[in-house]
Design an enzyme around this catalytic site. Structure first.
Site, PDB file in Angstrom:
ATOM      1  N   LYS A 103       3.568   0.191  -2.877  1.00 18.78           N
ATOM      2  CA  LYS A 103       4.927   0.739  -2.637  1.00 18.78           C
ATOM      3  C   LYS A 103       5.443   1.496  -3.851  1.00 18.78           C
ATOM      4  O   LYS A 103       6.498   1.170  -4.420  1.00 18.78           O
ATOM      5  CB  LYS A 103       5.917  -0.354  -2.247  1.00 18.78           C
ATOM      6  CG  LYS A 103       5.559  -1.092  -0.966  1.00 18.78           C
ATOM      7  CD  LYS A 103       6.665  -2.023  -0.534  1.00 18.78           C
ATOM      8  CE  LYS A 103       6.317  -2.812   0.704  1.00 18.78           C
ATOM      9  NZ  LYS A 103       5.368  -3.923   0.449  1.00 18.78           N
ATOM     10  N   ALA A 105       7.402   4.089  -6.033  1.00 17.99           N
ATOM     11  CA  ALA A 105       8.788   4.508  -5.759  1.00 17.99           C
ATOM     12  C   ALA A 105       9.413   5.240  -6.936  1.00 17.99           C
ATOM     13  O   ALA A 105      10.611   5.137  -7.161  1.00 17.99           O
ATOM     14  CB  ALA A 105       9.629   3.278  -5.402  1.00 17.99           C
TER      15      ALA A 105
HETATM   16  P1  BMP Z   1       3.568 -11.997   6.267  1.00 20.99           P
HETATM   17  O1  BMP Z   1       2.708 -11.683   7.513  1.00 20.99           O
HETATM   18  O2  BMP Z   1       3.092 -13.232   5.557  1.00 20.99           O
HETATM   19  O3  BMP Z   1       5.025 -12.006   6.559  1.00 20.99           O
HETATM   20  O4  BMP Z   1       3.282 -10.829   5.201  1.00 20.99           O
HETATM   21  C1  BMP Z   1       3.611  -9.498   5.418  1.00 20.99           C
HETATM   22  C2  BMP Z   1       3.049  -8.623   4.332  1.00 20.99           C
HETATM   23  O5  BMP Z   1       3.397  -7.263   4.608  1.00 20.99           O
HETATM   24  C3  BMP Z   1       3.557  -8.910   2.911  1.00 20.99           C
HETATM   25  O6  BMP Z   1       2.482  -8.650   2.025  1.00 20.99           O
HETATM   26  C4  BMP Z   1       4.638  -7.889   2.677  1.00 20.99           C
HETATM   27  O7  BMP Z   1       4.735  -7.491   1.327  1.00 20.99           O
HETATM   28  C5  BMP Z   1       4.179  -6.721   3.541  1.00 20.99           C
HETATM   29  N1  BMP Z   1       5.267  -5.908   4.132  1.00 20.99           N
HETATM   30  C6  BMP Z   1       6.222  -6.452   4.977  1.00 20.99           C
HETATM   31  O8  BMP Z   1       6.205  -7.638   5.276  1.00 20.99           O
HETATM   32  N2  BMP Z   1       7.183  -5.623   5.516  1.00 20.99           N
HETATM   33  C7  BMP Z   1       7.259  -4.296   5.228  1.00 20.99           C
HETATM   34  O9  BMP Z   1       8.123  -3.609   5.757  1.00 20.99           O
HETATM   35  C8  BMP Z   1       6.290  -3.745   4.374  1.00 20.99           C
HETATM   36  C9  BMP Z   1       5.287  -4.557   3.840  1.00 20.99           C
HETATM   37  O10 BMP Z   1       4.362  -4.025   3.063  1.00 20.99           O
END
Ligand code: BMP
Length: 283
Positions: A103, A105
């Site tokens: 990400k 930025a």
């Molecule tokens: P989880 O399935 O455990 O909630 O993890 C989601 C993953 O996706 C995390 O690594 C988080 O940083 C990433 N992520 C997210 O959840 N939402 C976004 O909008 C963008 C992401 O990269």
């Protein structure tokens, strides 16, 4: 009305996708019959390597957060470089790609250093990375210049919206991010978006390139049931994300990494996400 990219098969899109990284990913998805991306959100490098060895056959893509890993606490002498080299070997062995969820930025000049150098040298091992569009087009130009010097396919995803409650993406922000992505200067680099539903795409939407556009949409916030995590994350099911909303790749972290039997649960995610895709392209 332009036709929608989400009605096309991964196989047909793998022939025509404008980015080399996108073509490679779509080929892997199609051949392995998996649109599952594992988000390996663990902090122990040895545990990560053990899990990825087991889960590699189930996934098309491995998503990392390299900066959450505690390299100093490892019981072996795993350094960052030897760790990323091992991940690349696993990617080769099991045929998946690697996506560093960095990400970016910042302004173009700063992200060039962050992408190429520092302790992580992300551009050297990650096939795909992502960036916020908030700084404007210079961030894409900066990252692309680094990617062009690598000699391997490198792809960029822009964050058009996020899965978390109250995020500022979507709507007009997403429209402006899409407009930025359509610039033909980075047609071979910007491969898609992090978003919650299909973005752009289809015939009639040819940007400035004169060909059909095709943006691969990868979507986090996927669970076997609708829910949340108490810190803003919002979960939708594979059927909603892929079947109803036309997303291409489901990103799953804790749902698999935190399961008692990660391999069995990954297979459930793979199967449900794949069936949702098959149902979508049949209709
Ligand atoms: P989880 O399935 O455990 O909630 O993890 C989601 C993953 O996706 C995390 O690594 C988080 O940083 C990433 N992520 C997210 O959840 N939402 C976004 O909008 C963008 C992401 O990269």
């Amino acid at each position: 009305m332009p036709s929608s990219t989400s009605t096309l098969t991964y196989e047909s899109r793998s022939q025509t996708h404008p980015t080399a990284a996108g073509r490679k990913l779509l080929q892997i998805i199609s051949q392995k019959r998996t649109n599952l991306c594992l988000s390996i959100d663990h902090t122990d490098p040895d545990k990560i390597l053990t899990l990825v060895q087991k889960l590699g056959p189930k996934i098309c893509l491995l998503k990392t957060h390299i900066d959450i890993i505690s390299f100093s606490s490892t019981t072996t002498s795993t350094t960052i470089k030897s760790f990323t080299t091992k991940l690349q070997a696993l990617a080769q062995e099991h045929t998946f790609m690697i996506f560093e969820d960095r990400k970016f930025a910042d302004i173009g000049s700063t992200v060039q250093h962050q992408y190429r150098g520092g302790v992580y040298e992300i551009a050297s091992w990650a096939d795909i990375t992502n960036a916020h569009s908030i700084p404007g087009p210079g961030i894409i130009r900066g990252l692309k210049e680094v990617a062009d010097g690598i000699g391997e396919p490198r792809g960029l995803l822009l964050l058009a919206e996020m899965s978390s409650k109250g995020n500022l993406g979507g709507g007009e922000y997403q429209e402006r991010t899409l407009a930025m992505a359509r610039n033909k200067e980075w047609r071979g680099f910007v491969m898609g978006f992090i978003a919650m539903k299909e973005v752009g795409g289809g015939s009639g939407n040819d940007g400035e390139g004169g060909e059909e556009e095709d943006f691969i949409v990868m979507t986090p916030g996927v669970g076997l049931q609708v829910g949340g995590d108490g810190l803003g994350q919002q979960y939708r099911t594979p059927e909603e994300v892929v079947g109803r909303d036309g997303c291409d790749v489901v990103i799953v972290g804790r749902g698999i990494v935190g399961a008692d039997d990660p391999v069995a649960v990954a297979e459930v995610y793979r199967e449900r996400s794949w069936e949702a895709y098959e149902g979508r392209v049949k209709n």
